[in-house]
Motif scaffolding. Structure first.
Motif, PDB file in Angstrom:
ATOM      1  N   GLY A 105      37.697  51.316  35.344  1.00  0.00           N
ATOM      2  CA  GLY A 105      36.416  50.960  34.761  1.00  0.00           C
ATOM      3  C   GLY A 105      36.386  49.554  34.209  1.00  0.00           C
ATOM      4  N   GLU A 106      37.395  48.752  34.542  1.00  0.00           N
ATOM      5  CA  GLU A 106      37.470  47.372  34.090  1.00  0.00           C
ATOM      6  C   GLU A 106      37.376  46.438  35.291  1.00  0.00           C
ATOM      7  OE1 GLU A 106      41.285  47.287  32.303  1.00  0.00           O
ATOM      8  OE2 GLU A 106      40.659  48.290  30.450  1.00  0.00           O
ATOM      9  N   ALA A 107      37.159  45.155  34.987  1.00  0.00           N
ATOM     10  CA  ALA A 107      37.177  44.157  36.047  1.00  0.00           C
ATOM     11  C   ALA A 107      38.580  44.077  36.642  1.00  0.00           C
ATOM     12  CB  ALA A 107      36.764  42.799  35.490  1.00  0.00           C
ATOM     13  N   VAL A 108      38.659  43.659  37.902  1.00  0.00           N
ATOM     14  CA  VAL A 108      39.950  43.500  38.580  1.00  0.00           C
ATOM     15  C   VAL A 108      40.031  42.096  39.154  1.00  0.00           C
ATOM     16  CG1 VAL A 108      40.055  45.963  39.159  1.00  0.00           C
ATOM     17  CG2 VAL A 108      39.100  44.338  40.817  1.00  0.00           C
ATOM     18  N   TRP A 109      41.244  41.703  39.526  1.00  0.00           N
ATOM     19  CA  TRP A 109      41.464  40.444  40.223  1.00  0.00           C
ATOM     20  C   TRP A 109      41.736  40.760  41.685  1.00  0.00           C
ATOM     21  CZ3 TRP A 109      40.606  35.783  38.125  1.00  0.00           C
ATOM     22  CH2 TRP A 109      40.563  35.684  36.730  1.00  0.00           C
ATOM     23  N   PHE A 110      40.901  40.208  42.569  1.00  0.00           N
ATOM     24  CA  PHE A 110      41.065  40.423  44.009  1.00  0.00           C
ATOM     25  C   PHE A 110      41.693  39.183  44.622  1.00  0.00           C
ATOM     26  CE2 PHE A 110      39.127  40.113  48.370  1.00  0.00           C
ATOM     27  CZ  PHE A 110      39.920  41.090  48.937  1.00  0.00           C
ATOM     28  N   ASN A 111      42.838  39.372  45.269  1.00  0.00           N
ATOM     29  CA  ASN A 111      43.522  38.283  45.949  1.00  0.00           C
ATOM     30  C   ASN A 111      43.129  38.316  47.424  1.00  0.00           C
ATOM     31  OD1 ASN A 111      45.612  36.821  47.473  1.00  0.00           O
ATOM     32  ND2 ASN A 111      46.628  36.620  45.487  1.00  0.00           N
ATOM     33  N   TYR A 112      42.305  37.362  47.825  1.00  0.00           N
ATOM     34  CA  TYR A 112      41.814  37.396  49.203  1.00  0.00           C
ATOM     35  C   TYR A 112      42.883  36.971  50.212  1.00  0.00           C
ATOM     36  CZ  TYR A 112      40.935  32.390  48.263  1.00  0.00           C
ATOM     37  OH  TYR A 112      41.046  31.068  47.905  1.00  0.00           O
ATOM     38  N   GLU A 113      43.944  36.331  49.756  1.00  0.00           N
ATOM     39  CA  GLU A 113      45.017  35.961  50.678  1.00  0.00           C
ATOM     40  C   GLU A 113      45.850  37.183  51.071  1.00  0.00           C
ATOM     41  OE1 GLU A 113      47.305  32.764  49.118  1.00  0.00           O
ATOM     42  OE2 GLU A 113      45.598  31.402  48.952  1.00  0.00           O
ATOM     43  N   SER A 114      46.207  37.995  50.080  1.00  0.00           N
ATOM     44  CA  SER A 114      46.993  39.202  50.371  1.00  0.00           C
ATOM     45  C   SER A 114      46.113  40.402  50.671  1.00  0.00           C
ATOM     46  CB  SER A 114      47.908  39.526  49.189  1.00  0.00           C
ATOM     47  OG  SER A 114      47.141  39.861  48.039  1.00  0.00           O
ATOM     48  N   GLY A 115      44.823  40.313  50.326  1.00  0.00           N
ATOM     49  CA  GLY A 115      43.926  41.444  50.538  1.00  0.00           C
ATOM     50  C   GLY A 115      44.209  42.592  49.601  1.00  0.00           C
ATOM     51  N   SER A 116      44.663  42.299  48.378  1.00  0.00           N
ATOM     52  CA  SER A 116      44.999  43.344  47.412  1.00  0.00           C
ATOM     53  C   SER A 116      44.367  43.009  46.067  1.00  0.00           C
ATOM     54  CB  SER A 116      46.516  43.462  47.253  1.00  0.00           C
ATOM     55  OG  SER A 116      47.069  42.237  46.788  1.00  0.00           O
ATOM     56  N   PHE A 117      44.370  44.000  45.159  1.00  0.00           N
ATOM     57  CA  PHE A 117      43.817  43.741  43.839  1.00  0.00           C
ATOM     58  C   PHE A 117      44.830  44.077  42.761  1.00  0.00           C
ATOM     59  CE2 PHE A 117      42.892  48.282  43.814  1.00  0.00           C
ATOM     60  CZ  PHE A 117      42.951  48.624  42.473  1.00  0.00           C
ATOM     61  N   THR A 118      44.618  43.477  41.589  1.00  0.00           N
ATOM     62  CA  THR A 118      45.485  43.672  40.441  1.00  0.00           C
ATOM     63  C   THR A 118      44.633  44.055  39.240  1.00  0.00           C
ATOM     64  OG1 THR A 118      46.945  41.933  41.274  1.00  0.00           O
ATOM     65  CG2 THR A 118      47.262  42.602  38.994  1.00  0.00           C
ATOM     66  N   CYS A 119      45.119  44.998  38.434  1.00  0.00           N
ATOM     67  CA  CYS A 119      44.418  45.373  37.213  1.00  0.00           C
ATOM     68  C   CYS A 119      44.160  44.132  36.361  1.00  0.00           C
ATOM     69  CB  CYS A 119      45.242  46.365  36.397  1.00  0.00           C
ATOM     70  SG  CYS A 119      45.591  47.910  37.269  1.00  0.00           S
ATOM     71  N   ALA A 120      43.018  44.077  35.727  1.00  0.00           N
ATOM     72  CA  ALA A 120      42.651  42.905  34.942  1.00  0.00           C
ATOM     73  C   ALA A 120      43.584  42.686  33.765  1.00  0.00           C
ATOM     74  CB  ALA A 120      41.214  43.036  34.451  1.00  0.00           C
ATOM     75  N   SER A 121      44.244  43.744  33.293  1.00  0.00           N
ATOM     76  CA  SER A 121      45.142  43.630  32.136  1.00  0.00           C
ATOM     77  C   SER A 121      46.461  42.955  32.476  1.00  0.00           C
ATOM     78  CB  SER A 121      45.416  45.021  31.552  1.00  0.00           C
ATOM     79  OG  SER A 121      46.016  45.854  32.539  1.00  0.00           O
TER      80      SER A 121
END
Length: 259
Positions: free
Chosen positions: A165-181
Protein backbone atom coordinates in the motif's frame (compact mmCIF):
# COMPACT_ATOMS: atom_id res chain seq x y z
CA UNK A 1 1.85 -18.36 -56.86
CA UNK A 2 -0.30 -19.96 -54.17
CA UNK A 3 -3.74 -18.64 -53.27
CA UNK A 4 -4.09 -18.04 -49.52
CA UNK A 5 -6.81 -16.90 -47.15
CA UNK A 6 -6.42 -15.32 -43.72
CA UNK A 7 -7.88 -12.88 -41.26
CA UNK A 8 -5.84 -9.70 -40.89
CA UNK A 9 -5.82 -6.21 -39.40
CA UNK A 10 -4.74 -3.23 -41.50
CA UNK A 11 -1.78 -1.50 -39.84
CA UNK A 12 -1.32 1.29 -42.37
CA UNK A 13 -1.27 2.00 -46.09
CA UNK A 14 0.47 4.23 -48.58
CA UNK A 15 -0.24 5.19 -52.20
CA UNK A 16 1.39 3.27 -55.01
CA UNK A 17 1.19 4.90 -58.42
CA UNK A 18 -2.03 6.62 -59.42
CA UNK A 19 -4.56 3.95 -58.49
CA UNK A 20 -3.05 1.37 -56.14
CA UNK A 21 -2.09 1.06 -52.46
CA UNK A 22 0.56 -0.83 -50.55
CA UNK A 23 -0.91 -2.16 -47.32
CA UNK A 24 0.93 -3.32 -44.21
CA UNK A 25 -1.13 -5.98 -42.45
CA UNK A 26 -0.89 -8.20 -39.43
CA UNK A 27 -2.35 -11.55 -40.47
CA UNK A 28 -3.51 -14.34 -38.20
CA UNK A 29 -1.84 -17.05 -40.28
CA UNK A 30 1.25 -15.22 -41.53
CA UNK A 31 2.11 -12.37 -39.17
CA UNK A 32 3.25 -9.03 -40.54
CA UNK A 33 3.10 -8.77 -44.31
CA UNK A 34 2.81 -6.25 -47.13
CA UNK A 35 0.41 -6.54 -50.05
CA UNK A 36 -0.35 -4.45 -53.09
CA UNK A 37 -4.00 -3.69 -53.79
CA UNK A 38 -4.40 -2.84 -57.45
CA UNK A 39 -7.01 -0.16 -58.13
CA UNK A 40 -7.64 0.42 -54.42
CA UNK A 41 -7.54 4.20 -54.80
CA UNK A 42 -10.10 4.25 -57.58
CA UNK A 43 -13.58 5.66 -56.99
CA UNK A 44 -15.17 2.32 -57.86
CA UNK A 45 -12.61 0.16 -56.07
CA UNK A 46 -13.83 -3.34 -55.24
CA UNK A 47 -12.14 -3.06 -51.84
CA UNK A 48 -14.42 -0.29 -50.57
CA UNK A 49 -13.47 0.67 -47.02
CA UNK A 50 -11.81 -2.66 -46.22
CA UNK A 51 -8.31 -1.24 -46.43
CA UNK A 52 -8.73 1.59 -43.94
CA UNK A 53 -6.32 1.49 -40.96
CA UNK A 54 -7.36 -0.71 -38.01
CA UNK A 55 -9.96 -2.62 -40.06
CA UNK A 56 -10.34 -6.35 -39.33
CA UNK A 57 -10.71 -8.18 -42.64
CA UNK A 58 -10.95 -11.58 -44.29
CA UNK A 59 -8.56 -11.52 -47.20
CA UNK A 60 -7.58 -13.61 -50.19
CA UNK A 61 -4.11 -13.05 -51.58
CA UNK A 62 -1.54 -14.61 -53.88
CA UNK A 63 1.70 -15.45 -52.12
CA UNK A 64 5.08 -16.08 -53.67
CA UNK A 65 7.89 -17.18 -51.37
CA UNK A 66 10.58 -15.17 -53.14
CA UNK A 67 8.62 -11.92 -53.08
CA UNK A 68 8.19 -9.55 -50.12
CA UNK A 69 5.19 -7.75 -51.62
CA UNK A 70 2.22 -10.05 -52.12
CA UNK A 71 -0.82 -9.48 -54.35
CA UNK A 72 -4.17 -8.83 -52.65
CA UNK A 73 -7.10 -10.32 -54.54
CA UNK A 74 -10.04 -9.79 -52.16
CA UNK A 75 -10.77 -8.16 -48.80
CA UNK A 76 -14.04 -8.33 -46.88
CA UNK A 77 -14.71 -6.40 -43.70
CA UNK A 78 -15.17 -8.44 -40.53
CA UNK A 79 -15.18 -5.45 -38.15
CA UNK A 80 -14.57 -1.85 -39.27
CA UNK A 81 -14.14 -0.44 -35.73
CA UNK A 82 -16.12 2.57 -36.94
CA UNK A 83 -16.12 4.42 -33.61
CA UNK A 84 -12.32 4.64 -33.67
CA UNK A 85 -12.39 6.52 -36.97
CA UNK A 86 -14.82 9.13 -35.60
CA UNK A 87 -12.48 10.47 -32.88
CA UNK A 88 -8.99 11.84 -33.37
CA UNK A 89 -7.90 10.65 -29.92
CA UNK A 90 -8.99 7.08 -30.62
CA UNK A 91 -7.21 7.13 -33.99
CA UNK A 92 -4.00 8.25 -32.28
CA UNK A 93 -4.22 5.52 -29.63
CA UNK A 94 -4.97 2.78 -32.16
CA UNK A 95 -2.03 4.04 -34.22
CA UNK A 96 0.35 3.52 -31.27
CA UNK A 97 -0.56 -0.16 -31.04
CA UNK A 98 -0.34 -0.73 -34.79
CA UNK A 99 2.98 1.11 -35.01
CA UNK A 100 4.45 -1.04 -32.22
CA UNK A 101 3.56 -4.19 -34.16
CA UNK A 102 4.71 -2.78 -37.48
CA UNK A 103 8.09 -1.69 -36.12
CA UNK A 104 8.88 -4.72 -33.97
CA UNK A 105 7.46 -7.79 -35.69
CA UNK A 106 9.46 -9.66 -38.30
CA UNK A 107 7.53 -10.35 -41.53
CA UNK A 108 6.32 -13.91 -41.96
CA UNK A 109 6.24 -14.89 -38.29
CA UNK A 110 2.68 -15.71 -37.24
CA UNK A 111 1.63 -14.92 -33.67
CA UNK A 112 -2.03 -15.79 -33.04
CA UNK A 113 -1.78 -14.50 -29.46
CA UNK A 114 -0.57 -11.09 -30.66
CA UNK A 115 -3.27 -11.01 -33.32
CA UNK A 116 -6.01 -11.48 -30.74
CA UNK A 117 -4.31 -9.01 -28.36
CA UNK A 118 -4.54 -6.45 -31.16
CA UNK A 119 -8.23 -7.21 -31.72
CA UNK A 120 -8.92 -6.92 -27.97
CA UNK A 121 -7.24 -3.53 -27.84
CA UNK A 122 -9.08 -2.19 -30.88
CA UNK A 123 -12.36 -3.52 -29.48
CA UNK A 124 -11.73 -1.72 -26.18
CA UNK A 125 -10.97 1.56 -27.97
CA UNK A 126 -14.01 1.12 -30.19
CA UNK A 127 -16.52 0.31 -27.45
CA UNK A 128 -15.46 2.63 -24.61
CA UNK A 129 -15.29 6.38 -24.12
CA UNK A 130 -13.34 6.59 -20.88
CA UNK A 131 -9.95 5.29 -19.66
CA UNK A 132 -8.94 4.68 -23.26
CA UNK A 133 -5.21 5.00 -22.64
CA UNK A 134 -5.46 2.02 -20.29
CA UNK A 135 -6.09 -0.31 -23.22
CA UNK A 136 -2.83 0.83 -24.84
CA UNK A 137 -0.93 0.51 -21.53
CA UNK A 138 -2.26 -3.00 -21.00
CA UNK A 139 -1.40 -3.95 -24.57
CA UNK A 140 2.14 -2.61 -24.10
CA UNK A 141 2.73 -4.74 -21.00
CA UNK A 142 1.40 -7.89 -22.68
CA UNK A 143 3.39 -7.05 -25.82
CA UNK A 144 6.59 -6.75 -23.76
CA UNK A 145 5.93 -10.15 -22.17
CA UNK A 146 5.22 -11.78 -25.52
CA UNK A 147 8.49 -10.33 -26.83
CA UNK A 148 10.47 -11.80 -23.93
CA UNK A 149 10.68 -8.71 -21.73
CA UNK A 150 8.21 -9.31 -18.91
CA UNK A 151 8.77 -6.88 -16.01
CA UNK A 152 8.42 -8.34 -12.51
CA UNK A 153 5.57 -6.34 -11.03
CA UNK A 154 4.30 -8.77 -8.40
CA UNK A 155 7.16 -9.23 -5.88
CA UNK A 156 9.85 -6.96 -4.47
CA UNK A 157 13.30 -7.84 -5.80
CA UNK A 158 14.78 -7.53 -2.29
CA UNK A 159 12.27 -8.97 0.18
CA UNK A 160 10.08 -11.03 -2.17
CA UNK A 161 6.92 -9.43 -0.82
CA UNK A 162 4.12 -7.73 -2.68
CA UNK A 163 2.99 -4.13 -2.50
CA UNK A 164 2.16 -2.92 1.02
CA UNK A 165 0.00 0.00 0.00
CA UNK A 166 3.03 2.27 -0.31
CA UNK A 167 4.87 3.79 -3.23
CA UNK A 168 7.53 1.59 -4.85
CA UNK A 169 10.67 2.17 -6.89
CA UNK A 170 10.49 0.66 -10.38
CA UNK A 171 13.81 -0.05 -12.07
CA UNK A 172 13.13 0.01 -15.79
CA UNK A 173 16.58 -1.39 -16.60
CA UNK A 174 16.10 -4.60 -14.61
CA UNK A 175 12.31 -4.60 -14.94
CA UNK A 176 11.87 -5.09 -11.18
CA UNK A 177 10.58 -3.08 -8.24
CA UNK A 178 11.81 -2.38 -4.73
CA UNK A 179 9.82 -1.51 -1.62
CA UNK A 180 9.89 2.22 -0.99
CA UNK A 181 11.30 1.66 2.52
CA UNK A 182 14.50 0.15 1.12
CA UNK A 183 17.40 2.31 -0.14
CA UNK A 184 17.75 2.34 -3.90
CA UNK A 185 20.10 3.65 -6.51
CA UNK A 186 18.12 6.42 -8.18
CA UNK A 187 19.69 5.69 -11.60
CA UNK A 188 17.23 3.92 -13.84
CA UNK A 189 14.37 4.06 -11.30
CA UNK A 190 10.96 5.71 -11.22
CA UNK A 191 8.99 6.27 -8.03
CA UNK A 192 5.47 4.87 -8.53
CA UNK A 193 2.64 5.67 -6.05
CA UNK A 194 0.61 2.68 -4.96
CA UNK A 195 -2.62 3.43 -6.95
CA UNK A 196 -0.63 3.51 -10.18
CA UNK A 197 1.34 0.43 -9.18
CA UNK A 198 -1.85 -1.53 -8.59
CA UNK A 199 -3.04 -0.58 -12.06
CA UNK A 200 0.20 -1.77 -13.66
CA UNK A 201 -0.09 -5.09 -11.85
CA UNK A 202 -3.75 -5.46 -12.84
CA UNK A 203 -3.04 -4.77 -16.52
CA UNK A 204 -0.25 -7.30 -16.56
CA UNK A 205 -2.31 -10.14 -15.09
CA UNK A 206 -5.74 -9.52 -16.63
CA UNK A 207 -7.11 -9.53 -20.15
CA UNK A 208 -6.79 -6.34 -22.18
CA UNK A 209 -10.58 -6.01 -22.42
CA UNK A 210 -10.67 -5.44 -18.65
CA UNK A 211 -8.17 -2.58 -18.74
CA UNK A 212 -10.86 0.09 -18.72
CA UNK A 213 -11.96 -0.92 -15.22
CA UNK A 214 -9.02 0.92 -13.63
CA UNK A 215 -9.33 4.69 -13.38
CA UNK A 216 -6.43 7.13 -13.23
CA UNK A 217 -6.18 10.91 -13.12
CA UNK A 218 -4.30 12.58 -16.01
CA UNK A 219 -1.21 13.04 -13.81
CA UNK A 220 -1.33 9.41 -12.66
CA UNK A 221 -1.78 8.30 -16.26
CA UNK A 222 1.29 10.27 -17.34
CA UNK A 223 3.36 8.49 -14.69
CA UNK A 224 1.98 5.11 -15.76
CA UNK A 225 2.96 5.94 -19.35
CA UNK A 226 6.45 6.91 -18.20
CA UNK A 227 6.91 3.59 -16.41
CA UNK A 228 5.55 1.42 -19.23
CA UNK A 229 7.11 3.12 -22.24
CA UNK A 230 10.45 3.90 -20.61
CA UNK A 231 10.75 0.17 -19.87
CA UNK A 232 9.82 -0.72 -23.46
CA UNK A 233 12.18 1.82 -25.01
CA UNK A 234 15.08 0.59 -22.88
CA UNK A 235 14.62 -3.07 -23.80
CA UNK A 236 13.17 -2.93 -27.34
CA UNK A 237 15.26 -0.87 -29.71
CA UNK A 238 12.76 -1.17 -32.55
CA UNK A 239 10.17 0.93 -30.71
CA UNK A 240 12.38 3.51 -29.04
CA UNK A 241 10.74 6.14 -31.20
CA UNK A 242 7.01 5.89 -31.87
CA UNK A 243 5.74 8.70 -34.08
CA UNK A 244 2.13 8.04 -33.01
CA UNK A 245 3.01 8.28 -29.30
CA UNK A 246 4.84 11.55 -29.91
CA UNK A 247 1.83 12.83 -31.82
CA UNK A 248 -0.66 12.12 -29.05
CA UNK A 249 1.63 13.76 -26.49
CA UNK A 250 1.80 16.88 -28.66
CA UNK A 251 -1.98 16.78 -29.12
CA UNK A 252 -2.53 16.64 -25.36
CA UNK A 253 -0.11 19.52 -24.77
CA UNK A 254 -1.96 21.58 -27.38
CA UNK A 255 -5.32 20.90 -25.75
CA UNK A 256 -3.95 21.89 -22.32
CA UNK A 257 -2.69 25.22 -23.72
CA UNK A 258 -6.07 26.19 -25.17
CA UNK A 259 -7.93 28.87 -23.15
Amino acid sequence: MALNKSQAVVLHSRPQGETSKIINLFALDFGKMSVIAKGARGIKSRFGGALEPFTHIDMVYYRKETRELQFLSQADIVEPFSAIHKQLGKIALASIVCEMIDRHQVPGHASPRLFYMLLETLTGLNEHERSLRNFVRAFALHFAELSGFRPELQRCSHCGGGSRGEAVWFNYESGSFTCASRPVNAAGTIRIPDPIWQCLRFWQTHGIRQAGQMGLTPDQGALADEAVFTFLRFHMESIRYLASLKYIQQLEEHLKSRP
